[in-house]
Design a protein around this motif. Structure first.
Motif, short mmCIF file in Angstrom:
data_model
loop_
_atom_site.label_atom_id
_atom_site.label_comp_id
_atom_site.label_asym_id
_atom_site.label_seq_id
_atom_site.Cartn_x
_atom_site.Cartn_y
_atom_site.Cartn_z
N ALA A 17 -10.16 6.12 9.74
CA ALA A 17 -10.88 7.05 10.83
C ALA A 17 -9.89 8.07 11.44
O ALA A 17 -10.00 9.07 11.34
CB ALA A 17 -11.55 6.40 12.08
N ASP A 18 -8.43 7.53 11.47
CA ASP A 18 -7.47 8.33 11.91
C ASP A 18 -6.84 9.37 10.79
O ASP A 18 -6.68 10.42 11.03
CB ASP A 18 -6.20 7.59 12.22
CG ASP A 18 -6.54 6.63 13.61
OD1 ASP A 18 -7.44 7.07 14.35
OD2 ASP A 18 -5.89 5.51 13.76
N ASN A 50 -4.42 -2.64 9.77
CA ASN A 50 -3.11 -1.82 9.67
C ASN A 50 -3.21 -0.45 9.75
O ASN A 50 -4.33 0.07 9.72
CB ASN A 50 -2.59 -1.99 8.23
CG ASN A 50 -2.25 -3.31 8.01
OD1 ASN A 50 -2.86 -4.06 6.70
ND2 ASN A 50 -1.45 -4.08 8.71
N GLU A 51 -2.20 0.24 10.22
CA GLU A 51 -2.41 1.78 10.39
C GLU A 51 -1.49 2.46 9.25
O GLU A 51 -0.78 1.67 8.47
CB GLU A 51 -1.69 2.18 11.72
CG GLU A 51 -2.33 1.56 12.85
CD GLU A 51 -1.64 1.77 14.06
OE1 GLU A 51 -0.57 2.45 13.99
OE2 GLU A 51 -2.08 1.57 15.29
N ALA A 80 1.00 -1.06 -0.01
CA ALA A 80 0.03 -0.02 0.25
C ALA A 80 1.04 1.26 -0.08
O ALA A 80 0.54 2.16 -0.63
CB ALA A 80 -0.98 0.08 1.33
N ARG A 81 1.93 1.24 0.82
CA ARG A 81 2.82 2.18 0.70
C ARG A 81 3.37 2.67 -0.48
O ARG A 81 3.61 3.90 -0.87
CB ARG A 81 3.66 2.25 1.94
CG ARG A 81 3.13 2.31 3.38
CD ARG A 81 4.31 2.65 4.40
NE ARG A 81 4.91 1.39 4.64
CZ ARG A 81 4.68 0.46 5.25
NH1 ARG A 81 3.72 0.68 6.04
NH2 ARG A 81 5.49 -0.74 5.29
N ALA A 82 3.87 1.53 -1.09
CA ALA A 82 4.58 1.52 -2.71
C ALA A 82 3.76 2.22 -3.40
O ALA A 82 3.88 2.94 -4.35
CB ALA A 82 4.99 0.26 -2.84
N VAL A 87 -1.18 12.93 -0.99
CA VAL A 87 -1.72 11.28 -0.99
C VAL A 87 -1.55 10.48 0.23
O VAL A 87 -0.43 10.57 0.97
CB VAL A 87 -0.94 10.71 -2.05
CG1 VAL A 87 -1.38 9.11 -2.26
CG2 VAL A 87 -1.17 11.34 -3.48
N ARG A 88 -2.41 10.04 0.80
CA ARG A 88 -2.59 9.61 2.00
C ARG A 88 -3.14 8.04 2.01
O ARG A 88 -3.86 7.66 1.10
CB ARG A 88 -3.36 10.27 3.11
CG ARG A 88 -2.85 11.80 3.18
CD ARG A 88 -3.82 12.51 4.13
NE ARG A 88 -3.32 13.77 4.22
CZ ARG A 88 -3.65 14.63 5.25
NH1 ARG A 88 -3.59 14.09 6.28
NH2 ARG A 88 -3.13 15.68 5.20
N LEU A 89 -2.77 7.26 3.15
CA LEU A 89 -3.51 6.01 3.46
C LEU A 89 -4.45 6.11 4.25
O LEU A 89 -4.18 6.79 5.39
CB LEU A 89 -2.28 4.90 3.36
CG LEU A 89 -1.48 4.56 2.38
CD1 LEU A 89 -0.26 3.52 2.77
CD2 LEU A 89 -2.31 3.82 1.25
N GLY A 90 -5.59 5.27 4.27
CA GLY A 90 -6.39 4.94 5.34
C GLY A 90 -6.96 3.59 5.50
O GLY A 90 -7.93 3.44 4.35
N HIS A 91 -6.42 2.58 6.05
CA HIS A 91 -6.86 1.24 5.88
C HIS A 91 -8.10 1.22 6.73
O HIS A 91 -8.52 1.81 7.50
CB HIS A 91 -5.94 0.52 6.62
CG HIS A 91 -4.47 0.12 6.22
ND1 HIS A 91 -3.61 1.29 6.18
CD2 HIS A 91 -3.99 -0.53 5.09
CE1 HIS A 91 -2.44 0.86 5.58
NE2 HIS A 91 -2.82 -0.21 4.92
N VAL A 92 -9.10 0.21 6.03
CA VAL A 92 -10.47 -0.14 6.73
C VAL A 92 -10.24 -0.93 7.99
O VAL A 92 -10.91 -0.72 8.92
CB VAL A 92 -11.17 -1.15 5.37
CG1 VAL A 92 -12.45 -1.53 6.34
CG2 VAL A 92 -11.35 -0.38 4.42
N GLU A 93 -9.22 -1.82 8.15
CA GLU A 93 -8.80 -2.49 9.28
C GLU A 93 -7.56 -3.13 9.47
O GLU A 93 -6.58 -3.03 8.22
CB GLU A 93 -10.07 -3.67 9.61
CG GLU A 93 -9.89 -4.78 8.41
CD GLU A 93 -11.30 -5.72 8.76
OE1 GLU A 93 -12.03 -5.33 9.55
OE2 GLU A 93 -11.04 -6.64 8.13
#
Length: 165
Positions: free
Chosen positions: A57-58, A52-53, A28-30, A44-50
């Motif tokens: 919500a964060d 992983n961080e 995901a980071r790649a 560009v950001r990541l926000g996992h459903v569950e």
């Protein structure tokens, strides 16, 4: 309060499912790095459903009400796309957030599946003894299951062999 059109570039939040596989967060980071490299200046950001961080919500909290477009990195309209992601957005009180549909079914997804099969050694001229099983994790949601069947049918048409979802 303005609209999303007041901001030339809302943040792009990639929303992967999350996984217990330790390789998943790096994948995901790649992807996020690749998108950033092709769109310099885009937030560009990541926000996992569950699992992983950072969790979605964060990420929404960190946006502080700024406009964003969420892109679920999910292959079908399952429970997460239809319920979990919208509920997280609602709980964050984030009215300037828009959510794209799931990645599939879509011809580009079928193309990517074909490319991966080819990379794995799929023959250029398969025989009538060849077939593919399209394994899809997760959803018992009827729309998600229908999306997987549509993707399997499109892949079968492209490959010329049966594809069983």
């Amino acid at each position: 309060m303005g609209t999303m059109s007041d901001t030339p570039h809302p943040a792009l939040v990639l929303v992967p499912h999350g996984s217990r596989d330790p390789r998943a967060p790096e994948t995901a980071r790649a992807l996020a790095r690749l998108v950033r490299s092709r769109r310099p200046g885009l937030d560009v950001r990541l926000g996992h459903v569950e699992l992983n961080e950072p969790l979605l919500a964060d990420t929404l909290e960190d946006l502080g009400g700024a406009p964003a477009v969420l892109v679920p990195l999910l292959l079908s309209r399952g429970y997460h796309v239809k319920h979990d992601i919208p509920a997280t957005v609602a709980a964050a009180g984030a009215p300037r957030i828009r959510c794209a549909p799931a990645l599939g079914p879509h011809p580009l997804l079928v193309g990517a599946l074909h490319d991966r099969l080819t990379e794995a050694g799929w023959p250029a001229a398969p025989s009538d003894r060849h077939a593919v099983v399209l394994a899809a994790s997760g959803s018992r949601d009827p729309d998600g299951a229908a999306d997987v069947r549509r993707t399997a049918a499109a892949l079968a048409a492209r490959l010329g062999v049966p594809v069983a979802p």
